[in-house]
Write an enzyme that holds these catalytic residues in place. Sequence first.
Site, PDB file in Angstrom:
ATOM      1  N   HIS A  33      -3.435  14.358  35.943  1.00 22.57           N
ATOM      2  CA  HIS A  33      -3.206  12.946  36.259  1.00 22.57           C
ATOM      3  C   HIS A  33      -2.606  12.793  37.663  1.00 22.57           C
ATOM      4  O   HIS A  33      -2.081  13.729  38.240  1.00 22.57           O
ATOM      5  CB  HIS A  33      -2.307  12.295  35.209  1.00 22.57           C
ATOM      6  N   GLY A 330       8.041  15.226  36.961  1.00 18.14           N
ATOM      7  CA  GLY A 330       8.038  13.865  36.439  1.00 18.14           C
ATOM      8  C   GLY A 330       9.401  13.357  36.022  1.00 18.14           C
ATOM      9  O   GLY A 330       9.701  12.168  36.167  1.00 18.14           O
ATOM     10  N   ASN A 334      13.308   9.645  37.009  1.00 10.80           N
ATOM     11  CA  ASN A 334      14.349   8.933  36.268  1.00 10.80           C
ATOM     12  C   ASN A 334      15.561   8.782  37.178  1.00 10.80           C
ATOM     13  O   ASN A 334      16.482   9.600  37.189  1.00 10.80           O
ATOM     14  CB  ASN A 334      14.708   9.694  34.986  1.00 10.80           C
TER      15      ASN A 334
END
Length: 595
Positions: A33, A330, A334
Amino acid sequence: MIVLGYNGFTRGAELFGRLFGATGVDRNGLVGHDAAAALVVDGELVAAVEEERLSRVKKTSDFPERAIAWCLETAGLGLDDVDVFAFPWRFSEAVGEEMIAEIADGGLPVAAKFDALRRTGELYTGMLSPEAVHADFVERTGYALDPNRLALVPHHLAHLMCGAYLAGGGDAAFVVSDGRAEALSSVMGELRGGVVHLLDGTSVPMTSSLGVAYGRITRYLGFVPNNDEYKVMGLAAYGPPPRRNPLLDAVVRLRENGAYTIDIPRDPTAYYALFDRLFGCGGGSGAREEFDFRVKVAGMAQHMAETVTSHQVRALTAASGLDTLLFEGGLALNCVANTKMLERSSFTGMEVSFGASDPGVAIGAAVRTAGLRNRPADAVTTPYLGPSYDEAHIREALEEYGDRVTWQEEPDAASVTARTAELLAEKNVVGWFQGRAEFGPRALGNRSILANPAFPDIKDVINLRVKHREPFRPFAPVVLASEAPRVFEMGKKASSPYMTFVFPVREEYRSRIPGACHVDGTARIQTVDDRQNPPLAELLRAFTARTDVPCLLNTSFNVAGEPIVCSPRDALECFLTTEIDHLVIDRFVVTKKGH
């Protein structure tokens, strides 16, 4: 030396859909992705673009045919000119053996094991193996690539190299954490003299992925995993931290050396039942999507992420004497957890790049293969690596939409700045389109939607009338780097150019910029200066001089479910299908007819 890094698989969506039942965005959300390409020429990162910006398919995992072509075209190169093509996955035979062993040693019935082996085998031979990766490149480009010119870089190493290069090199401790790499979900260690040292026993297998666990809670709350985790992070701020977190009691086990295990069933039916029990939900899907319940569960998911990553950093601090921490993957998106990781640690500095998630692995694979330990000393670290458009292209697009828009051509940059500041002084929403497109999910400034944060309801205006998204979503302010410490409590950070950290808004400014404050009084800021983005820095100065408001609201130029705009035509389409008031595209100030 010329190296082109790229990420993406032609058959990814098809195979994950057919073999594993993935649908919608999920088909792009497992491997490959955020497909992209990046070009390094003689030690300099000269171009990078995500495939979605060109194909207009959000989160695509497809082979980045358009992105590769654009990178080469913008540098005046062809495929023959590239010394090495670098790919940020290495599913070697050893990894294949691990995949087989995981299935064979698992708790499935024998028939189910054979079925899993069949599906995994087709995935490996048809997509993941070195031979399949090479065949995919040849088929999509039509170029007979010598296999010796294709370098396969382990996924986590590509993440790390992206962060290290964009941080300027130098020794640093690191954590890489994401949904999955080839067989692991997280690694940590040190980068000294360009050599990577992993800490023994601290690597976390894919089966205990923190990113996957957060994604499963994201799905449970009615959102899209590997896409909407930032919604969960934003929702968590609407409630107090949990006094007791059943996730930490029931599914997470922290190990002394910084490793951990997370035991959540793979099957959605099983983990929905587990979460219903842990979170006290007896009302089914409707109850799961009630706002107060979502806030409670989001708070627990966020607390879990912060607890686990802080646990890793404590162990890393004990094992490393280095001052700087690199955080990539990923999980590094955050930004709430990032700030707490830094402030609660003994590290004096922490870097999270604009390519921290999977767009950045195309950069990381390229710089690793080029043998670069550091970026050139005089290079500006910039996310503005994508396409730009000359005046002829812009005029052509304006003429195409001439029956629906009018425009005023400003004579120079100073006039553009003054006119835009004048518009933003009022309750206008402005699309800002300048220069080269940004790269990655955490850098804006050239494809932005801007507004005045002094209006308390401006977030509602943009969320509902422009972005077409949930009303609880916050917006990030953009501020001059020189002004940021005056408005925000920056802690250990001197600047934050990529919106990867959050900071409390100083009490005296909360009433002056209510539109930039999240419900908990924080803001995910982007700092800019004249070196990185001169037009935006000048606009901020002009706006502040006119209004005495020290920042602007800054959100991506797109609507929910669409990629950020890339071309003038993309910008005009978005402008005309939303309630954006004005579009500033290069020197042209555009208004809808009849507005």
